[in-house]
Each structure stands twice: as structure tokens, then as C-alpha cells.
Design an enzyme around this catalytic site. Structure first.
Site, short mmCIF file in Angstrom:
data_model
loop_
_atom_site.label_atom_id
_atom_site.label_comp_id
_atom_site.label_asym_id
_atom_site.label_seq_id
_atom_site.Cartn_x
_atom_site.Cartn_y
_atom_site.Cartn_z
N GLN A 233 10.26 -7.26 -2.05
CA GLN A 233 9.69 -6.48 -0.49
C GLN A 233 11.08 -7.57 0.97
OE1 GLN A 233 5.61 -6.63 -0.01
NE2 GLN A 233 5.49 -5.54 -1.22
N HIS B 57 4.79 -9.92 0.37
CA HIS B 57 4.27 -10.22 1.88
C HIS B 57 5.19 -11.32 2.70
CE1 HIS B 57 0.34 -8.68 -0.10
NE2 HIS B 57 1.33 -7.93 -0.69
N GLU C 268 -6.18 -2.66 7.42
CA GLU C 268 -7.43 -2.86 8.34
C GLU C 268 -6.31 -2.08 9.94
OE1 GLU C 268 -8.44 -6.76 8.21
OE2 GLU C 268 -9.65 -6.28 6.66
N TYR D 99 -9.99 -13.69 10.31
CA TYR D 99 -9.85 -12.33 10.22
C TYR D 99 -10.32 -11.93 8.96
CZ TYR D 99 -8.52 -11.21 14.83
OH TYR D 99 -8.48 -11.04 16.07
N TYR E 299 -6.03 -4.46 -7.24
CA TYR E 299 -5.46 -3.14 -7.56
C TYR E 299 -6.46 -2.86 -9.14
CZ TYR E 299 -2.97 -1.61 -3.88
OH TYR E 299 -2.72 -0.83 -2.53
#
Ligand SMILES: [Ca+2]
Length: 461
Positions: A170, A234, A330, A340, A351
Site C-alpha cells: 500500500q 497501513h 469509522e 479511539y 477478516y
């Protein structure tokens, strides 16, 4: 049998027919997306191509969320609960308050124009309007920075002087923003994943756009979200300037278990919102600046992978969009020092179908901040932007959010920090919407992983 029920049956039959037609339309869109050299003839093989095109290592959003969508299509019936969502929930969690998920469906009444400004690009991860109707656009995988002209439908050659990046998984060239004083300084800010000792990090750098717009001069990295980690997932990577000219940077928690637990640690910049100056120093008012064991740049923590960020035009609150695990995406309002909850609590599941931390969803009861909204099933919400313009008055102060696996743009209507409505735009395009921008003219610009840039504006504008 009465006439009424017969006509009801006829209506039902017609509805099925229309739904079938709509489904065919989606199939066509998916097939068009398959690479030209592909022999893909079905939706399934097209999706396989698409997954392969992303990264084989991307086991999270990019890979598995596509699998999730497929499963949902095969195994479940549509539901109509008055919300914009037609698929059943994946989890058994109950929201902490009724408006926390599946807001009532709303529909835009303004007549809209839809244009494709550019196609054939790569993954356009970030966009910034540096002059009226002229955008700086990043290409994640190629690590290129381009100029897209919305009036001329033109795309420039790559701008030279962009940083070396690690574009595995990513990673790559991520977000772009221009300095608040860009007209004088011509300073351009970029985020990217880069190699560091023992792995890769999310980094921020800056350089000066040359007068002829062909190069970034004196580009330098001035902040790295340490520690480095040997993975390619990420990175977070969104940046936005506050009214004092300081930067908010978002990161991810690098996905894997156990590194993701570092989202809870104040001695790591993983899974955080970070608040720094244009030189990478911590902002003096930051919440942990007096805490000797905490990193000074941390603003909030307990995040998973923040992919969207913008200020509410009226309240000034910083709203972020974060990828959850399966079905736990979210919307949060960020306040300094808040936790959070990830990876201790979540409205999603792994998953693999396993529960996270034994299956605790309530944030507040565990001492964490409740998300203002979450999506179940997965949306994979990416770049986001508030609408603050007179061009489409009914969108005023709405938040527009690109969806990846969900292949829609979500428009959420907010009243007093509560989501009271949701609409899904461009649902028939079969595109993964990576970033969203609202121009000074009030047009909605959406960039997709399929290489397109869309412009939506009020008809007659
Ligand atoms: Ca959370």
C-alpha cells in the site's frame, strides 16, 4: 385473488427485472476495468485481475475486502431498513446510539453534471487545488506528481524532484498539500512511505514548485513516523494544514499483529494523529508535550489506518475517516489526547471472521471515544472532504467520502456531530474512489484506483 395483489406481483416482477438490469450494468463496468491484456470475461476473473493488480501481500482492505463483497453478493439477500445500505450486517454488534450506523437514506435534489476529466492514470492517491481548477495529483505506485487542468481536461508530464519512495504493497507517493502561503512560497508538501533502517515509515517532506512547474526544488524529508516496520501495509498518510499553518498528519498501525498494538503506545507514531510544524517540530500546545514518556508530536491515538481528514466548516472540528477491520470503518472527531480504542475495541471483526479482543465493541464503556459513525458491512472509506460552497446549497457542511471496496462516494449529512442521513453517489461506475476534493468553484472531484478523475457539479454551473 384480487386485482390489487396481482398488480403487486407485477410490480415485484418488474422490480426484479430492473434490479437484474442494474446488476448487468455493474458487471459491464467491472469488465471494462480489467486490463486490456486480460482474458477476463466474467466479473469474478475481472476482480481477480484487480486484486492481483493491487498487491499480493495486501491481505487487508485491498485484498480481503473485495472477497467480502463477493461473499455478500453470493450468499445474502438485500435488506431495506430505510438506510442507504442494502446489504445485511456482517457483525452482531449493536451501536452505542441509534444514529451510529445506517443513517436514513437521503437523495440529492439538485440536478448534477458528471464528467470524466482524465482517464488512464494510475492510483491517484492525493489531490490539492493549487490554482483555480488546477490540481496537483499524486500517482502512488509510480511516485509521480502531475498537474491536472480541470478546464482543459489535460494532464502534465511528471514533475521532477519528487522523493524516493518504497512503493510495495500500500506504499508509494501518498498525499499532497500546498502551504497556506503557496502564492508566495510555492511550497508543496508530500507524504510517502520510504525505506528506513529496519523497515519502512510514513514520511513528510516539502519542496518548492519551480516557476515553470516542471520540478520540485530542494525537496527534503522533515518528519518520519517512527518506529520503522518491515511491512507494506497501513501507512495512513493524509495531511492537512490548520489555521495556524501547522500540519496534521495521520498514520496507520502497520496492520500486523502484534505491531498494531503500538497504536495504544505513546512512544510510537503508529496509529496516531500527529500535529507538527512545517519543519517537523511538535506543536507546543500538543497534549503529551509535558509527558516525558510520550512522543511530543502525538495529538490523538488508538487509530487503525486513517485515510481521510478535513475540518468541519462550521464547528472547526477535525473529522477523520479510518479503515476498520471487516465492517468496522469509522468516522471520528479528533480531540487532543483522546484514545479511539484500536485494537482493543472495534465494531468490526477480523477478516478471518474471528472476534477482535474477544469481541468488545462499546468504546465508551471501556474508556475510549465512540466513533460518530461506522459502516457494517465494510465501506473502506478513503479520502474525504467537507462541502463548503454555495454551488450545491443542499450539500452545505456535508462530508463526502470516497469508498474503495464499496465503489461509491458516501455523502453524509451531519447535525450536531450526529449523522442524520447518507447518500451514495456514482454507484454504477464500478470504481474504487481513492480521494475526494471540493474545488473553490464547488465542484466535487473524485480520483479512482482505475485511473479516472471525475467532476460532479451542479447542472448549469
Ligand atoms: Ca475506534
Amino acid at each position: 385473488m384480487t386485482k390489487v395483489s396481482w398488480s403487486g406481483l407485477m410490480l415485484f416482477t418488474m422490480l426484479i427485472f430492473v434490479l437484474a438490469l442494474a446488476a448487468c450494468g455493474n458487471d459491464d463496468a467491472s469488465n471494462e476495468e480489467a486490463p486490456a491484456d486480460s482474458d477476463a470475461t466474467t466479473e469474478e476473473s475481472a476482480e481477480t485481475e484487480e486484486s492481483a493488480e493491487t498487491e499480493e501481500s495486501a491481505e487487508t482492505e485491498e485484498g480481503t475486502e473485495e472477497g467480502t463483497e463477493e461473499d455478500a453478493e453470493e450468499g445474502t439477500e438485500e435488506v431495506d431498513d430505510g438506510s442507504a445500505e442494502s446489504q445485511p450486517k456482517v457483525t452482531e454488534f449493536e451501536p452505542a446510539f441509534p444514529e451510529q450506523t445506517r443513517a436514513p437514506a437521503v437523495v440529492t435534489e439538485t440536478e448534477l453534471n458528471e464528467e470524466v476529466i482524465a482517464e488512464g492514470l494510475g492510483v491517484s492517491w492525493g489531490m490539492a487545488e493549487f490554482e483555480p481548477n488546477r490540481l496537483l495529483v499524486t500517482q502512488r505506485d509510480e511516485a509521480e506528481l502531475l498537474i491536472v487542468n480541470l478546464d482543459e481536461f489535460s494532464v502534465s508530464d511528471p514533475i521532477e524532484g519528487t522523493p524516493e519512495v518504497n512503493n510495495e504493497g500500500q506504499g508509494g507517493l501518498l498525499d499532497v498539500a500546498v502551504a497556506p502561503d503557496f502564492d508566495e512560497s510555492r511550497m508543496v508538501f508530500l507524504t510517502y512511505s520510504e525505506d528506513a533502517e529496519d523497515g519502512t515509515v510514513t514520511a513528510v517532506g516539502k519542496g518548492v514548485l519551480s516557476e515553470d512547474e516542471t520540478s520540485l526544488e530542494d525537496f527534503e524529508t522533515f518528519f518520519q513516523a517512527t518506529p520503522a516496520y518491515a511491512g507494506d501495509l497501513h501507512y495512513g498518510g493524509r495531511i492537512i494544514f490548520d489555521e495556524d499553518g501547522n500540519l496534521f498528519l495521520t498514520t496507520g498501525e502497520r496492520s500486523d499483529d502484534p505491531i498494531r498494538e503500538r497504536a495504544q503506545d505513546l512512544d510510537a507514531y503508529l496509529g496516531k494523529v500527529i500535529h507538527i510544524t512545517q519543519d517537523g517540530e511538535a506543536v507546543e500546545s500538543n497534549p503529551f508535550i509535558e509527558d516525558e514518556d510520550a512522543l511530543d508530536g502525538i495529538y490523538s491515538y488508538g487509530h487503525r489506518n486513517i485515510q481521510g481528514v478535513d475540518f468541519h466548516p462550521e464547528t472547526g472540528d477535525l473529522w477523520i475517516v479510518e479503515f476498520g477491520p471487516q465492517a468496522g470503518d469509522e468516522l471520528n472527531i479528533v480531540e487532543p489526547g483522546n484514545n479511539y480504542g484500536w485494537p482493543i475495541v472495534s465494531y468490526g471483526i477480523e477478516y478471518t471472521g474471528e472476534l477482535i479482543n474477544g469481541g468488545v465493541s462499546e468504546h465508551e464503556a471501556q474508556g475510549f471515544v465512540e466513533p460518530r459513525y461506522y459502516w457494517d458491512p465494510t465501506s473502506a472509506p478513503s479520502g474525504s472532504s467537507f462541502y463548503d460552497n454555495d454551488a450545491i446549497p443542499e450539500w452545505e457542511n456535508n462530508l463526502l467520502i470516497g469508498g474503495l471496496v464499496s465503489s461509491y462516494i458516501a455523502r453524509v449529512v451531519i447535525e450536531d456531530d450526529t449523522i442524520v442521513g447518507e447518500e451514495r453517489l456514482l454507484t454504477d461506475e464500478g470504481e474504487r474512489f481513492r480521494d475526494i476534493l471540493v474545488t473553490e468553484d464547488g465542484a466535487l472531484i473524485a480520483a479512482t484506483d482505475g485511473g479516472k478523475i471525475y467532476k460532479i457539479s451542479a447542472a448549469g454551473e
